[in-house]
Design a protein around this motif. Sequence first.
Motif, PDB file in Angstrom:
ATOM      1  N   TYR A  83      -4.719  -7.994  26.260  1.00  0.00           N
ATOM      2  CA  TYR A  83      -6.168  -7.833  26.192  1.00  0.00           C
ATOM      3  C   TYR A  83      -6.574  -6.691  25.266  1.00  0.00           C
ATOM      4  CZ  TYR A  83      -6.576  -3.813  29.455  1.00  0.00           C
ATOM      5  OH  TYR A  83      -6.516  -2.594  30.044  1.00  0.00           O
ATOM      6  N   SER A  86      -6.933  -8.338  21.904  1.00  0.00           N
ATOM      7  CA  SER A  86      -8.188  -9.086  21.814  1.00  0.00           C
ATOM      8  C   SER A  86      -9.361  -8.141  21.612  1.00  0.00           C
ATOM      9  CB  SER A  86      -8.401  -9.924  23.068  1.00  0.00           C
ATOM     10  OG  SER A  86      -7.407 -10.922  23.197  1.00  0.00           O
ATOM     11  N   THR A 161      -3.676 -22.356  22.847  1.00  0.00           N
ATOM     12  CA  THR A 161      -4.643 -21.611  22.038  1.00  0.00           C
ATOM     13  C   THR A 161      -4.852 -22.402  20.756  1.00  0.00           C
ATOM     14  OG1 THR A 161      -3.010 -20.222  20.841  1.00  0.00           O
ATOM     15  CG2 THR A 161      -3.821 -19.389  22.960  1.00  0.00           C
ATOM     16  N   GLN A 163      -8.158 -19.858  21.894  1.00  0.00           N
ATOM     17  CA  GLN A 163      -9.237 -19.697  22.849  1.00  0.00           C
ATOM     18  C   GLN A 163     -10.413 -19.144  22.050  1.00  0.00           C
ATOM     19  OE1 GLN A 163      -7.517 -17.154  25.890  1.00  0.00           O
ATOM     20  NE2 GLN A 163      -6.650 -18.906  26.961  1.00  0.00           N
ATOM     21  N   ILE A 170     -17.666 -13.075  24.544  1.00  0.00           N
ATOM     22  CA  ILE A 170     -16.399 -12.463  24.939  1.00  0.00           C
ATOM     23  C   ILE A 170     -16.542 -10.943  25.038  1.00  0.00           C
ATOM     24  CG2 ILE A 170     -15.505 -12.383  22.564  1.00  0.00           C
ATOM     25  CD1 ILE A 170     -13.470 -13.030  25.803  1.00  0.00           C
ATOM     26  N   PHE A 174     -15.728  -8.813  28.515  1.00  0.00           N
ATOM     27  CA  PHE A 174     -14.854  -7.650  28.579  1.00  0.00           C
ATOM     28  C   PHE A 174     -15.604  -6.421  29.099  1.00  0.00           C
ATOM     29  CE2 PHE A 174     -11.525  -9.730  26.026  1.00  0.00           C
ATOM     30  CZ  PHE A 174     -10.401  -9.186  26.633  1.00  0.00           C
ATOM     31  N   ASP A 187      -5.582 -13.744  30.339  1.00  0.00           N
ATOM     32  CA  ASP A 187      -5.970 -14.184  29.005  1.00  0.00           C
ATOM     33  C   ASP A 187      -7.494 -14.171  28.870  1.00  0.00           C
ATOM     34  OD1 ASP A 187      -6.859 -16.436  30.303  1.00  0.00           O
ATOM     35  OD2 ASP A 187      -5.409 -17.800  29.406  1.00  0.00           O
ATOM     36  N   ASP A 188      -7.957 -14.402  27.664  1.00  0.00           N
ATOM     37  CA  ASP A 188      -9.380 -14.227  27.359  1.00  0.00           C
ATOM     38  C   ASP A 188     -10.264 -15.235  28.086  1.00  0.00           C
ATOM     39  OD1 ASP A 188      -8.885 -12.082  25.394  1.00  0.00           O
ATOM     40  OD2 ASP A 188      -7.912 -13.689  24.277  1.00  0.00           O
ATOM     41  N   THR A 189      -9.821 -16.486  28.151  1.00  0.00           N
ATOM     42  CA  THR A 189     -10.611 -17.492  28.854  1.00  0.00           C
ATOM     43  C   THR A 189     -10.758 -17.143  30.328  1.00  0.00           C
ATOM     44  OG1 THR A 189      -9.958 -19.262  27.322  1.00  0.00           O
ATOM     45  CG2 THR A 189     -10.716 -19.932  29.497  1.00  0.00           C
TER      46      THR A 189
END
Length: 229
Positions: A83, A86, A161, A163, A170, A174, A187-189
Motif C-alpha cells: 500500500y 500505491s 490486476t 485495479q 482511491i 486511503f 490490496d487497493d480494491t
Amino acid sequence: MNIAVILAGGSGSRFGADMPKQFLTVAGKMIIEHTLDAFERHPLIDAIAIVSRKDFVAEMKEMVVRDGYKKVVAVLEGGKERYHSSLAAIDAFTDDDDRLLIHDCVRPLVSACIIDDCIAALGEYDAVDVAVPATDTIVELDEDGNISRIPPRRLLCNAQTPQCFRRGTIAEAFRRALADPDFFPTDDTSIVHAYMPEVKIKVVQGDTTNIKVTYKEDLEFVERMIMNK
C-alpha cells in the motif's frame, strides 16, 4: 489522463531467486519490460509511473532511458508494504479525474483487451477490478481450521490486476483507511470496498493467461505464451 501504475517493489522471496523476479529474463527481456511494453504500446494509455524499491530506482531509470519508454513520466520510490507503493503513485498525481490503472509488474501477459475494458468501465464507474471465475470450490475456515462456510462457486472470482480507480476515489479511500487505527493493509480494491462502501466496484473479465509470476514454473508458461504470440 489514463495512467498505468506499475508496482515493482516486490522482493520475490517466494521465488527463490538472487534478484527480484521482475528483473528475471524471459523470452529475451526482463519481466518488467514485457509488462511496460503492454502499456507503452496501448493507444489509450497516456502516461506510466513505475514504483520501485529504493535500491532499484536508479536501475529502473536506466532501463527507461535504454529502452526508450516515452510514456514513463515517473520512477517513484515505494515502501515496505504494497500500500505504500500505491500511495506513492496516488500522491504523485494531483488531478482527481485522472484514471489510475494499478498493475502488478510481474503480470507481464496483461492483454490490450483487458486494458480496453478497464478504461471503458472507468467511464461509468469510479472503481474497477479485473477477475476470472473461480474454478475450484472455495472453503472458508473458522479459527480452529474447520470449514465454517462453503460459498457458492458461481459467485466467486479470482482477482487479477490492473485495479483501476479515479484518482480522487482511491485517494479518499486511503485517507479514511489511514485514519483508522485498526487499518490492516490489503490490496487497493479491498481498501475502497472497506472504506467507501458507497462506491460500486465494477468487475471486468480477466484472462487465465494474466498470471502473476510467483514460482519458477510460471516462467515457462510466460515464455511459451510470449513465443506463441
